[in-house]
Design a protein around this motif. Structure first.
Motif, PDB file in Angstrom:
ATOM      1  N   LEU A 128     -34.294  24.987 -82.116  1.00 40.29           N
ATOM      2  CA  LEU A 128     -35.532  23.987 -81.943  1.00 40.29           C
ATOM      3  C   LEU A 128     -35.891  24.491 -80.172  1.00 40.29           C
ATOM      4  O   LEU A 128     -34.703  24.481 -79.623  1.00 40.29           O
ATOM      5  CB  LEU A 128     -35.339  22.486 -81.972  1.00 40.29           C
ATOM      6  N   PRO A 129     -37.145  24.205 -79.798  1.00 41.15           N
ATOM      7  CA  PRO A 129     -37.495  24.641 -78.534  1.00 41.15           C
ATOM      8  C   PRO A 129     -36.874  23.525 -77.742  1.00 41.15           C
ATOM      9  O   PRO A 129     -36.626  22.274 -78.041  1.00 41.15           O
ATOM     10  CB  PRO A 129     -38.874  24.650 -78.458  1.00 41.15           C
ATOM     11  N   LEU A 130     -36.219  23.953 -76.459  1.00 37.31           N
ATOM     12  CA  LEU A 130     -35.539  22.904 -75.493  1.00 37.31           C
ATOM     13  C   LEU A 130     -36.624  22.915 -74.230  1.00 37.31           C
ATOM     14  O   LEU A 130     -36.855  23.743 -73.697  1.00 37.31           O
ATOM     15  CB  LEU A 130     -34.249  23.583 -75.211  1.00 37.31           C
ATOM     16  N   VAL A 131     -36.721  21.347 -73.703  1.00 38.94           N
ATOM     17  CA  VAL A 131     -37.565  21.087 -72.437  1.00 38.94           C
ATOM     18  C   VAL A 131     -36.527  20.382 -71.807  1.00 38.94           C
ATOM     19  O   VAL A 131     -35.450  19.519 -72.378  1.00 38.94           O
ATOM     20  CB  VAL A 131     -38.517  20.325 -72.982  1.00 38.94           C
ATOM     21  N   VAL A 132     -36.348  20.625 -70.491  1.00 36.21           N
ATOM     22  CA  VAL A 132     -35.734  19.905 -69.455  1.00 36.21           C
ATOM     23  C   VAL A 132     -36.586  19.143 -68.684  1.00 36.21           C
ATOM     24  O   VAL A 132     -37.440  19.668 -68.132  1.00 36.21           O
ATOM     25  CB  VAL A 132     -34.821  20.948 -68.661  1.00 36.21           C
ATOM     26  N   ILE A 133     -36.362  17.990 -68.510  1.00 37.35           N
ATOM     27  CA  ILE A 133     -37.130  16.915 -67.655  1.00 37.35           C
ATOM     28  C   ILE A 133     -36.050  16.354 -66.462  1.00 37.35           C
ATOM     29  O   ILE A 133     -35.193  15.630 -66.971  1.00 37.35           O
ATOM     30  CB  ILE A 133     -37.784  15.887 -68.529  1.00 37.35           C
ATOM     31  N   GLY A 134     -36.244  16.748 -65.497  1.00 35.29           N
ATOM     32  CA  GLY A 134     -35.450  16.277 -64.206  1.00 35.29           C
ATOM     33  C   GLY A 134     -36.203  15.320 -63.421  1.00 35.29           C
ATOM     34  O   GLY A 134     -37.278  15.726 -62.825  1.00 35.29           O
ATOM     35  N   HIS A 135     -35.411  14.186 -62.893  1.00 33.48           N
ATOM     36  CA  HIS A 135     -36.092  13.544 -61.854  1.00 33.48           C
ATOM     37  C   HIS A 135     -35.217  13.211 -60.529  1.00 33.48           C
ATOM     38  O   HIS A 135     -34.305  13.097 -60.600  1.00 33.48           O
ATOM     39  CB  HIS A 135     -36.210  12.040 -62.337  1.00 33.48           C
ATOM     40  N   SER A 136     -36.079  13.535 -59.250  1.00 35.22           N
ATOM     41  CA  SER A 136     -35.423  13.376 -58.069  1.00 35.22           C
ATOM     42  C   SER A 136     -34.168  14.345 -58.046  1.00 35.22           C
ATOM     43  O   SER A 136     -34.377  15.577 -58.240  1.00 35.22           O
ATOM     44  CB  SER A 136     -35.036  11.884 -57.892  1.00 35.22           C
ATOM     45  N   MET A 137     -33.182  13.766 -57.880  1.00 29.88           N
ATOM     46  CA  MET A 137     -31.917  14.658 -57.737  1.00 29.88           C
ATOM     47  C   MET A 137     -31.819  15.670 -59.075  1.00 29.88           C
ATOM     48  O   MET A 137     -31.252  16.582 -58.997  1.00 29.88           O
ATOM     49  CB  MET A 137     -30.526  13.897 -57.640  1.00 29.88           C
ATOM     50  N   GLY A 138     -32.371  14.944 -60.205  1.00 29.77           N
ATOM     51  CA  GLY A 138     -32.219  15.508 -61.382  1.00 29.77           C
ATOM     52  C   GLY A 138     -33.261  16.584 -61.373  1.00 29.77           C
ATOM     53  O   GLY A 138     -32.992  17.652 -62.189  1.00 29.77           O
ATOM     54  N   GLY A 139     -34.228  16.799 -60.550  1.00 28.09           N
ATOM     55  CA  GLY A 139     -35.029  17.766 -60.494  1.00 28.09           C
ATOM     56  C   GLY A 139     -34.473  18.842 -59.740  1.00 28.09           C
ATOM     57  O   GLY A 139     -34.936  19.997 -60.386  1.00 28.09           O
TER      58      GLY A 139
END
Length: 272
Positions: free
Chosen positions: A102-113
Motif C-alpha cells: 500500500l502507498p505510504l504517506v507521512v504527516i508530521g507536525h511541528s517537531m514531527g515536521g
C-alpha cells in the motif's frame, strides 16, 4: 485505538493504530515536541474514513514510550523508530495478493515536521506523499536562544498559542501525557544539529509535499519554516497558509477546512 509496542532504538515505542477492514493507503502521524500521538485522534478518524490505515508512534521520551521525558539525543534515532513503525504498518496491512504494498504517506507536525522531512530525505523513494504542519524546519531561533543560558529557562508552551479553540488549550494543559516542564539541553542541541542536517542534505525530488501553517503561529513562525520548506522541495510543494490560525492547524477552529485540504491533496497524489 489498538496499541502496538515496538523495540525502538532507545527503548520500547508505543504505536497507536486506527484502520478499517480494507485500507487503500498507510498514513504515519509524526507528533510534535512534548506531546503524543493520541492527541491526533480526530485527524486519524478523518484519514481512516478516507481509506487510510493510520499509525501514530510516540517518540522516545514522549507519551507512552520509554525514555527520559522529552530527551532526544539524536533525531536520526527517531527517524529509525518512525521507519520501524512504517514496517509495522506494512506488515499489518500488506495489501492485496499479487499487488505491491500500500502507498505510504507521512504527516508530521511541528517537531514531527522536522522528523518527517528527514525521513523523506532518507526514505523518500518509498513514500507517496509528505504533509508538513507548522514544521520546525528552516530558520527557528528558539534552540539557540535557550542554549545561550547556562541553565535552560522554564518557558512552557502557552496553551493559548496552540489554537483559537479554548477547549484545545484546556485539554493540553490537563493531559498527563503532555510534558509541561522546561526543554532539555540534549534535545535543543539535537534540534540545532538536525535543522542544519536537513538544510544540507538537499531536496526530496519529485515527492509530493503539502505544507500547512497558521499565519498567526508564534511558536514556529511561518516565515522561518518557508525557508526550509522551499529548500526541501525546490519550491515544488503545495501550500495552505490559514489566516488567523495558530500553531496546531489540525486542532484549529477551521480544522474541517484543513482536513479537506489534506484529503484533496492525497486524492490527487496517492495512487488508487
Amino acid at each position: 485505538m489498538p496499541r502496538h509496542v515496538l523495540t525502538g532504538t532507545r527503548g520500547a515505542i508505543a504505536v497507536l493504530e486506527r484502520s478499517g477492514p480494507r485500507p487503500r493507503y498507510l498514513a504515519l502521524l509524526v507528533h510534535g515536541y512534548g506531546e503524543h500521538g493520541g492527541r491526533y485522534a480526530e485527524l486519524a478518524g478523518v484519514l481512516e474514513g478516507h481509506g487510510a490505515a493510520v499509525f501514530a508512534p510516540d517518540h522516545v521520551g514522549h507519551g507512552r514510550s520509554e525514555g527520559e521525558r522529552v530527551v532526544i539525543e539524536d533525531f536520526e534515532d527517531v527517524v529509525d523508530d518512525v521507519h520501524s513503525a512504517a514496517g509495522l504498518a506494512r506488515s499489518v496491512h500488506p495489501g492485496l495478493p499479487g499487488r505491491p504494498g500500500l502507498p505510504l504517506v507521512v504527516i508530521g507536525h511541528s517537531m514531527g515536521g522536522l522528523i518527517a522531512a528527514r525521513y523523506a530525505q532518507r526514505h523518500g523513494g518509498r513514500l507517496a506523499a509528505l504533509v508538513l504542519s507548522g514544521p520546525v524546519i528552516g530558520d527557528w531561533a528558539l534552540p539557540g536562544r535557550l542554549l545561550a543560558h547556562e541553565e535552560i529557562p522554564d518557558v512552557p508552551v502557552s496553551p493559548a498559542a496552540l489554537s483559537r479553540d479554548p477547549a484545545v488549550g484546556a485539554a493540553y494543559a490537563a493531559d498527563p501525557l503532555v510534558w509541561h516542564g522546561p526543554m532539555k539541553r540534549p534535545t535543543l542541541e539535537a534540534f540545532e544539529r538536525t535543522l542544519t542536517r536537513v538544510a544540507e542534505e538537499g531536496d526530496v525530488g519529485r515527492l509530493p509535499v503539502l505544507w500547512l501553517h497558521g499565519d498567526d503561529d508564534r511558536l514556529v513562525p511561518p516565515a522561518g519554516s518557508r525557508v526550509g520548506v522551499e529548500r526541501l522541495t525546490a519550491g515544488t510543494h503545495t501550500e495552505r497558509i490559514y489566516p488567523g490560525a495558530r500553531h496546531e492547524v489540525f486542532h484549529e477552529t477551521n480544522r474541517a477546512e484543513v482536513f479537506a485540504d489534506v484529503t484533496r491533496f492525497l486524492d490527487r497524489v496517492v495512487p488508487s
